[in-house]
Motif scaffolding. Structure first.
Motif, short mmCIF file in Angstrom:
data_model
loop_
_atom_site.label_atom_id
_atom_site.label_comp_id
_atom_site.label_asym_id
_atom_site.label_seq_id
_atom_site.Cartn_x
_atom_site.Cartn_y
_atom_site.Cartn_z
N LEU A 240 0.83 -1.21 0.00
CA LEU A 240 0.00 0.00 0.00
C LEU A 240 0.87 1.26 0.00
CD1 LEU A 240 -2.89 1.07 -0.12
CD2 LEU A 240 -2.77 1.37 2.34
N GLY A 241 1.97 1.24 0.75
CA GLY A 241 2.87 2.40 0.76
C GLY A 241 3.40 2.67 -0.65
N THR A 242 3.83 1.61 -1.32
CA THR A 242 4.39 1.77 -2.67
C THR A 242 3.33 2.29 -3.64
OG1 THR A 242 5.91 -0.04 -2.21
CG2 THR A 242 5.58 0.51 -4.53
N LEU A 243 2.12 1.77 -3.49
CA LEU A 243 1.01 2.20 -4.35
C LEU A 243 0.79 3.71 -4.22
CD1 LEU A 243 -1.37 1.31 -6.12
CD2 LEU A 243 -2.54 0.51 -4.10
N LEU A 244 0.79 4.20 -2.98
CA LEU A 244 0.60 5.64 -2.75
C LEU A 244 1.71 6.45 -3.41
CD1 LEU A 244 -0.35 6.24 0.98
CD2 LEU A 244 -1.62 6.95 -1.03
N HIS A 245 2.94 5.98 -3.21
CA HIS A 245 4.08 6.69 -3.76
C HIS A 245 4.00 6.72 -5.29
CE1 HIS A 245 8.38 7.28 -4.90
NE2 HIS A 245 8.29 8.17 -3.94
N PHE A 274 4.75 -3.65 -10.98
CA PHE A 274 5.79 -2.64 -11.17
C PHE A 274 6.80 -2.63 -10.03
CE2 PHE A 274 7.49 1.66 -11.05
CZ PHE A 274 7.86 1.83 -12.37
N ASP A 275 6.30 -2.78 -8.81
CA ASP A 275 7.22 -2.69 -7.65
C ASP A 275 6.61 -3.43 -6.46
OD1 ASP A 275 9.34 -2.05 -6.08
OD2 ASP A 275 9.11 0.13 -6.22
N GLY A 276 6.39 -4.71 -6.61
CA GLY A 276 5.76 -5.50 -5.54
C GLY A 276 6.73 -5.74 -4.39
N ALA A 300 20.86 -28.04 -6.65
CA ALA A 300 21.11 -26.61 -6.89
C ALA A 300 19.97 -25.79 -6.30
CB ALA A 300 21.20 -26.36 -8.39
N ARG A 301 20.33 -24.68 -5.65
CA ARG A 301 19.27 -23.80 -5.11
C ARG A 301 19.08 -22.62 -6.07
NH1 ARG A 301 16.17 -23.16 -0.69
NH2 ARG A 301 17.13 -24.84 0.53
N VAL A 302 17.85 -22.47 -6.54
CA VAL A 302 17.54 -21.48 -7.58
C VAL A 302 16.62 -20.40 -7.01
CG1 VAL A 302 16.50 -21.14 -9.86
CG2 VAL A 302 17.62 -23.31 -9.31
N VAL A 303 17.05 -19.13 -7.12
CA VAL A 303 16.19 -18.04 -6.64
C VAL A 303 15.34 -17.55 -7.81
CG1 VAL A 303 16.14 -15.82 -5.44
CG2 VAL A 303 18.13 -17.34 -5.16
N THR A 304 14.03 -17.53 -7.61
CA THR A 304 13.15 -16.93 -8.63
C THR A 304 13.00 -15.46 -8.24
OG1 THR A 304 11.22 -17.63 -7.34
CG2 THR A 304 11.88 -19.06 -9.14
N VAL A 305 13.60 -14.59 -9.03
CA VAL A 305 13.61 -13.16 -8.68
C VAL A 305 12.33 -12.53 -9.26
CG1 VAL A 305 14.99 -11.04 -8.69
CG2 VAL A 305 16.14 -13.27 -8.73
N LEU A 306 11.31 -12.53 -8.43
CA LEU A 306 9.96 -12.16 -8.91
C LEU A 306 9.90 -10.74 -9.51
CD1 LEU A 306 7.96 -13.64 -5.88
CD2 LEU A 306 8.56 -14.78 -8.01
N ALA A 373 12.64 0.54 3.96
CA ALA A 373 12.83 -0.42 5.05
C ALA A 373 14.09 -1.24 4.77
CB ALA A 373 11.63 -1.34 5.15
N GLU A 374 14.81 -1.57 5.84
CA GLU A 374 15.98 -2.44 5.66
C GLU A 374 15.51 -3.87 5.76
OE1 GLU A 374 19.13 -1.46 8.28
OE2 GLU A 374 19.20 0.61 7.59
N ASN A 375 15.20 -4.46 4.65
CA ASN A 375 14.66 -5.81 4.65
C ASN A 375 15.21 -6.56 3.45
OD1 ASN A 375 12.77 -8.09 4.32
ND2 ASN A 375 11.61 -7.07 5.94
N THR A 376 15.76 -7.75 3.70
CA THR A 376 16.44 -8.48 2.63
C THR A 376 15.49 -9.13 1.64
OG1 THR A 376 17.67 -9.25 4.55
CG2 THR A 376 18.53 -9.85 2.42
N VAL A 377 14.31 -9.51 2.10
CA VAL A 377 13.43 -10.27 1.22
C VAL A 377 12.20 -9.46 0.79
CG1 VAL A 377 12.01 -12.37 1.11
CG2 VAL A 377 14.29 -12.48 2.02
N LEU A 378 11.88 -8.40 1.55
CA LEU A 378 10.77 -7.53 1.14
C LEU A 378 11.30 -6.15 0.79
CD1 LEU A 378 7.83 -8.14 3.63
CD2 LEU A 378 8.23 -9.20 1.41
N ARG A 379 10.59 -5.49 -0.12
CA ARG A 379 10.97 -4.13 -0.48
C ARG A 379 9.79 -3.22 -0.19
NH1 ARG A 379 13.71 -0.65 -3.96
NH2 ARG A 379 12.29 0.34 -5.40
N GLY A 380 10.03 -2.11 0.48
CA GLY A 380 8.96 -1.16 0.76
C GLY A 380 9.48 -0.05 1.63
N PHE A 381 8.58 0.87 2.01
CA PHE A 381 9.00 2.02 2.81
C PHE A 381 8.85 1.73 4.30
CE2 PHE A 381 7.33 3.88 -1.16
CZ PHE A 381 8.49 4.52 -1.60
N GLU A 382 9.84 2.21 5.05
CA GLU A 382 9.65 2.18 6.50
C GLU A 382 8.82 3.40 6.91
OE1 GLU A 382 13.17 1.49 8.91
OE2 GLU A 382 12.37 2.99 10.30
#
Ligand code: HEM
Length: 389
Positions: A240-245, A274-276, A300-306, A373-382
């Motif tokens: 929701l934060g990203t949507l507003l921005h 666009f920026d989930g 093998a460990r494969v990361v799916t970079v969504l 936000a400082e988060n390794t797996v999620l991206r968004g605003f603190e």
């Protein structure tokens, strides 16, 4: 065929703050790459990510979907870290309260709460949209639906943050710190005295009825419960934060939405494309499998970079344009295949009722400073300072 290496560190702070050039590099290197020296493989093209998520026979979740062994050990046996037939059973129980029919009953209440809150913050000057708006529905309603007692409910945000941060690469200092918090959460949730304190009628209480009836082992119920606690808050709050921005910084798209509020669901999907919030989850190769011209070895460990897949120019025209008229319904922001987000419909509901209320009551969204936000797996605003006119 030799698999190319992506030298850019996807987890370096500057790259995490603005990862989209690195994601293009990843896609352009080929269908599959090695991530520097980490020993991890990564894929960023939409078609490959979709195919991989759909193919649980070759790409297993049962050894965890995080990027480090300790967290993968913790999550083993939870719904997200299982394959059929275990997963099928988990999913049926976990998804019970998240079915469209159940959610339809929630819609009116969520819409009312969203409307009320938006009216409270319109025209009051600057607010932190993360605290005052984005958290409102998830904290007020979702944490109540999960049904932990107050001492657990008040810690859900901390656990959610740690839950995602604990999934990062082993060398990241955030990972280690978060793992400690996760151990605290697991101890809380698996405490045999807890079920007696679940809120009557909540998801947790309903889940426990299956244990009492003998249909589900207590251990399995604890694993399922973790699926309600960690992913249900931060994901939607960040979205929701990203949507507003995005709407504040793309005035043409905001104007289209104001002229036609029926575009709200399309706009939410486009924002998730666009920026989930999810940066990526991993799978382990169960038997030798071909990706492009390369053969991936067992283990093998494969990361799916969504988010890389969601900006793939092979799939979307002008992928770096936020375009609310685009049909983005096939984005992979909620993942795909059998593990596609079980809370996706709930998240869409929360996001659409909030945006409906914003479109109804707000004429202009003005943004000021923000902190990621400082988060390794999620991206968004603190934090995100906005003024809703
Ligand atoms: C915008 C909000 C959300 C986003 C972007 C999101 C994203 C995702 C993604 C990408 C996955 C797939 C992980 C994988 O393939 O390994 C996933 C799975 C999952 N999500 Fe969400 N999620 C959101 C909201 C929620 C909510 C509100 C809940 C809880 C009510 C939830 C619960 C889960 C669970 C339990 C799984 C594991 C499902 C399974 O393994 O079958 N999520 N989510």
């Amino acid at each position: 065929m030799k698999i190319p290496t992506l030298d850019t560190d996807l987890f370096a702070p500057a790259v995490m703050a603005d990862p989209f050039d690195a994601y293009r590099e990843l896609r352009d290197l080929g269908p599959i790459c090695l991530l520097g020296e980490t020993g991890l493989y990564a894929m960023g093209r939409h078609a490959d990510v979709k195919a991989t998520l759909a193919n649980w026979h070759d790409f297993s979740s049962a050894q965890g979907v995080a990027l480090n062994d300790i967290c993968n050990g913790f999550m083993r046996g939870t719904p997200i870290a299982s394959d059929p037939p275990d997963h099928t059973k988990f999913r049926e129980i976990l998804g019970g309260p998240l079915q469209p029919k159940q959610l339809a009953q929630l819609r009116g209440r969520l819409a009312e709460l969203a409307d009320e809150r938006v009216q409270e913050v319109v025209g009051v000057g600057r607010i932190d949209a993360m605290l005052e708006l984005a958290r409102h529905l998830p904290l007020r309603v979702i944490s109540e639906l999960v049904g932990l007692p107050d001492d657990g409910r008040s810690r859900m945000l901390k656990w959610a943050d740690a839950g995602f941060n604990s999934m990062g690469p082993a060398h990241d200092p955030r990972t280690e710190q978060a793992l400690g918090t996760m151990a605290e959460m697991v101890a809380y949730i698996c405490n045999p005295d807890l079920p007696a304190r679940f809120r009557e009628g909540s998801w947790s209480a309903e889940l426990w009825k299956s244990v009492t009836k003998g249909d589900l082992m207590a251990d399995a119920a604890c694993q399922i419960l973790q699926g309600y606690v960690t992913p249900s808050l931060d994901t939607t709050i960040f979205a929701l934060g990203t949507l507003l921005h995005l709407l504040a910084t793309n005035p043409n798209e905001w104007r289209k939405l104001k002229e036609n509020s029926k575009l709200v669901p399309k706009c939410v999907n486009e924002a998730l494309r666009f920026d989930g919030p999810g940066r990526g989850f991993s799978r382990v190769v169960r038997r030798e499998v071909q990706v492009g011209d390369a053969i991936l070895p067992v283990g093998a460990r494969v990361v799916t970079v969504l988010p890389a897949a969601n900006r793939d120019e092979r799939r979307y025209e002008n992928p770096d344009k936020f375009d609310i008229l685009r049909d983005a319904t096939d984005h992979v922001g909620f993942g795909g295949g059998i593990h596609r987000c079980v809370g996706g419909n709930l998240a869409m509901l929360e996001l659409t009722v909030m945006l409906d209320a914003i479109v109804k009551h707000v004429s202009e969204i003005e943004v000021f400073e923000y902190k990621l936000a400082e988060n390794t797996v999620l991206r968004g605003f603190e934090s995100l300072s906005v003024c809703l006119h």
